[in-house]
Scaffold this motif. Structure first.
Motif, PDB file in Angstrom:
ATOM      1  N   GLU A  74      -7.185  -2.945   7.712  1.00  0.00           N
ATOM      2  CA  GLU A  74      -7.849  -2.903   6.420  1.00  0.00           C
ATOM      3  C   GLU A  74      -8.160  -4.337   6.008  1.00  0.00           C
ATOM      4  OE1 GLU A  74      -8.925  -0.439   4.571  1.00  0.00           O
ATOM      5  OE2 GLU A  74      -8.106   1.190   5.789  1.00  0.00           O
ATOM      6  N   SER A 121      -0.331   4.119   8.890  1.00  0.00           N
ATOM      7  CA  SER A 121      -1.678   4.199   8.329  1.00  0.00           C
ATOM      8  C   SER A 121      -1.650   3.578   6.938  1.00  0.00           C
ATOM      9  CB  SER A 121      -2.145   5.657   8.254  1.00  0.00           C
ATOM     10  OG  SER A 121      -3.410   5.761   7.635  1.00  0.00           O
ATOM     11  N   ALA A 123      -4.004   2.442   3.310  1.00  0.00           N
ATOM     12  CA  ALA A 123      -5.219   2.669   2.533  1.00  0.00           C
ATOM     13  C   ALA A 123      -5.109   1.994   1.174  1.00  0.00           C
ATOM     14  CB  ALA A 123      -5.470   4.167   2.349  1.00  0.00           C
ATOM     15  N   HIS A 124      -6.238   1.489   0.663  1.00  0.00           N
ATOM     16  CA  HIS A 124      -6.310   1.008  -0.712  1.00  0.00           C
ATOM     17  C   HIS A 124      -6.131   2.194  -1.657  1.00  0.00           C
ATOM     18  CE1 HIS A 124      -7.927  -2.914   0.525  1.00  0.00           C
ATOM     19  NE2 HIS A 124      -8.715  -2.259   1.362  1.00  0.00           N
ATOM     20  N   ASP A 125      -5.533   1.928  -2.823  1.00  0.00           N
ATOM     21  CA  ASP A 125      -5.387   3.014  -3.796  1.00  0.00           C
ATOM     22  C   ASP A 125      -6.465   2.958  -4.872  1.00  0.00           C
ATOM     23  OD1 ASP A 125      -4.661   0.951  -5.509  1.00  0.00           O
ATOM     24  OD2 ASP A 125      -2.618   1.664  -5.849  1.00  0.00           O
ATOM     25  N   TYR A 130      -1.699  -0.388  -2.579  1.00  0.00           N
ATOM     26  CA  TYR A 130      -1.843   0.200  -1.249  1.00  0.00           C
ATOM     27  C   TYR A 130      -0.893   1.371  -1.079  1.00  0.00           C
ATOM     28  CZ  TYR A 130      -4.554  -3.902  -0.037  1.00  0.00           C
ATOM     29  OH  TYR A 130      -5.527  -4.873  -0.023  1.00  0.00           O
ATOM     30  N   SER A 177      -2.621   9.874   9.010  1.00  0.00           N
ATOM     31  CA  SER A 177      -3.779   9.050   8.684  1.00  0.00           C
ATOM     32  C   SER A 177      -4.167   9.366   7.251  1.00  0.00           C
ATOM     33  CB  SER A 177      -4.946   9.333   9.633  1.00  0.00           C
ATOM     34  OG  SER A 177      -6.089   8.579   9.261  1.00  0.00           O
ATOM     35  N   THR A 179      -6.589   9.736   4.379  1.00  0.00           N
ATOM     36  CA  THR A 179      -8.035   9.913   4.302  1.00  0.00           C
ATOM     37  C   THR A 179      -8.595   9.579   2.924  1.00  0.00           C
ATOM     38  OG1 THR A 179      -7.749  12.263   3.793  1.00  0.00           O
ATOM     39  CG2 THR A 179      -8.018  11.660   6.106  1.00  0.00           C
ATOM     40  N   THR A 293     -12.855   0.672  11.076  1.00  0.00           N
ATOM     41  CA  THR A 293     -12.877   0.141   9.720  1.00  0.00           C
ATOM     42  C   THR A 293     -14.190  -0.584   9.481  1.00  0.00           C
ATOM     43  OG1 THR A 293     -10.484  -0.252   9.909  1.00  0.00           O
ATOM     44  CG2 THR A 293     -11.621  -1.247   8.028  1.00  0.00           C
TER      45      THR A 293
END
Length: 331
Positions: A74, A121, A123-125, A130, A177, A179, A293
């Motif tokens: 990321e 895995s 991800a940005h929130d 994160y 993962s 999504t 990404t």
């Protein structure tokens, strides 16, 4: 002669049926040769030829020499690249970790999430923080952690945590993962050990870091199995190209054969998975744990970064381990 005519007729009929079947297979192959969508075609154009990439690195390791297996990348708001990955260490356990980089080639490990964590895995929130999901043992299950900002992530200070129950398999659920993150709701995919025997796909939702719901994703399973994969169906990750989501997913051609892993581009609207013909410098033939990404590349231009694991059973000399490569979206 008369007594043999029925047998001869059966042979002619069998030959005609065989010819018709072969023609049908050929027609299906020709119809299937077209990409499932413009987005899967775009992904193939950007991702299949490693030798045409703007940059690449085989056998990616962090600054301490740890392998960065199953790395997912990321990009932070300050431009730094973040990688979450795992390594099998001398204690016989997998350790997930997070590292940072400014060039996608050199990585500094910042935090180890502890023994028994792997298949991470990130991800940005959408609010500066994160969400991290990992597979955690014992009793392999999905664990989810929330971090207030990048500083908290890099020091392992979680604000919220949740360890999911096993609801689809009594043996294992994992390889998560993320999504999407929408407020207090985290959407994930993963796998479960169907019948305690073979990995199959799941989708899950975590609400408020308290309520968990998981169900099988049989449509994705069918798409990958239709490509002749009789082994496990494991890691997968979404990427959006041309306004349409494509899911990268790994399928194992033969159970127990690590040299038979391949990567597919799954098109959710059509329910079809197209195999990616990934070509490396040395000709490696097996690729697992795929992720992609969209980010700003080291040269400052928008790029697609691909991350795949090259099992040694299907690797060309010098190419086994984690492979990162990236290509500008304008090429």
């Amino acid at each position: 002669m008369t007594a043999r005519q029925p047998g001869t007729a059966r042979l002619h009929i069998a030959a005609a049926l065989a010819l018709a079947a072969s023609l049908l297979v050929a027609q299906l192959a020709r119809a299937d040769a077209a990409p499932a969508s413009a987005s899967t075609a775009r992904l193939a154009a950007l991702a299949e030829d490693v030798t045409a990439a703007d940059g690449h690195r085989y056998d990616v390791r962090d600054h301490t020499g740890r392998t960065m297996d199953a790395a997912q990348i990321e990009q932070a708001q300050d431009g730094r690249y973040l990688a979450v990955y795992h390594t099998l260490l001398a204690d016989g356990r997998f350790h997930a970790a997070v590292a940072t980089s400014t060039d996608l080639r050199h990585w500094q490990r910042r935090h180890d999430f502890g023994p028994g964590t792997h298949q991470a895995s990130l991800a940005h929130d959408g609010r500066g923080g994160y969400v991290l999901a990992v597979e955690k043992d014992p009793r392999n299950h999905i664990a989810v952690r929330a971090y207030e900002d990048v500083a908290a992530l890099l020091t392992g200070r979680a604000r919220h945590s949740f360890d999911a129950p096993l609801t689809l398999s009594r043996c294992a659920e994992g390889t998560p993962s993320i999504t999407a993150v929408r407020g207090a709701t985290v959407h994930l995919t993963g796998h479960y050990r169907a019948g305690c025997d073979t990995d199959r796909q799941l989708t899950a939702t975590l609400t408020g870091f308290r309520h968990w719901h998981a169900e099988p994703d049989r449509r994705l399973d069918r798409a990958v199995r239709s490509r002749g994969n009789s082994g496990n169906i494991g890691d997968r990750a979404p990427v959006e190209l041309g306004g349409r989501r494509v899911v990268l997913v790994e399928g194992q051609g033969r159970r127990g054969d690590f040299g038979s892993w391949a990567t597919y581009a799954y098109d959710p609207p059509s329910g079809r998975a197209d195999r990616l013909d990934i070509r490396t410098h040395g000709g490696s033939r097996a690729f697992a744990n795929p992720s992609a990404t969209l980010l700003t590349g080291p040269r400052g231009a928008p790029a697609l970064l691909m991350s795949v694991f090259v099992p040694r059973e299907g690797a060309a000399p010098g190419e086994s381990g984690q492979l990162l490569y990236w290509r500008g979206l304008g090429t």
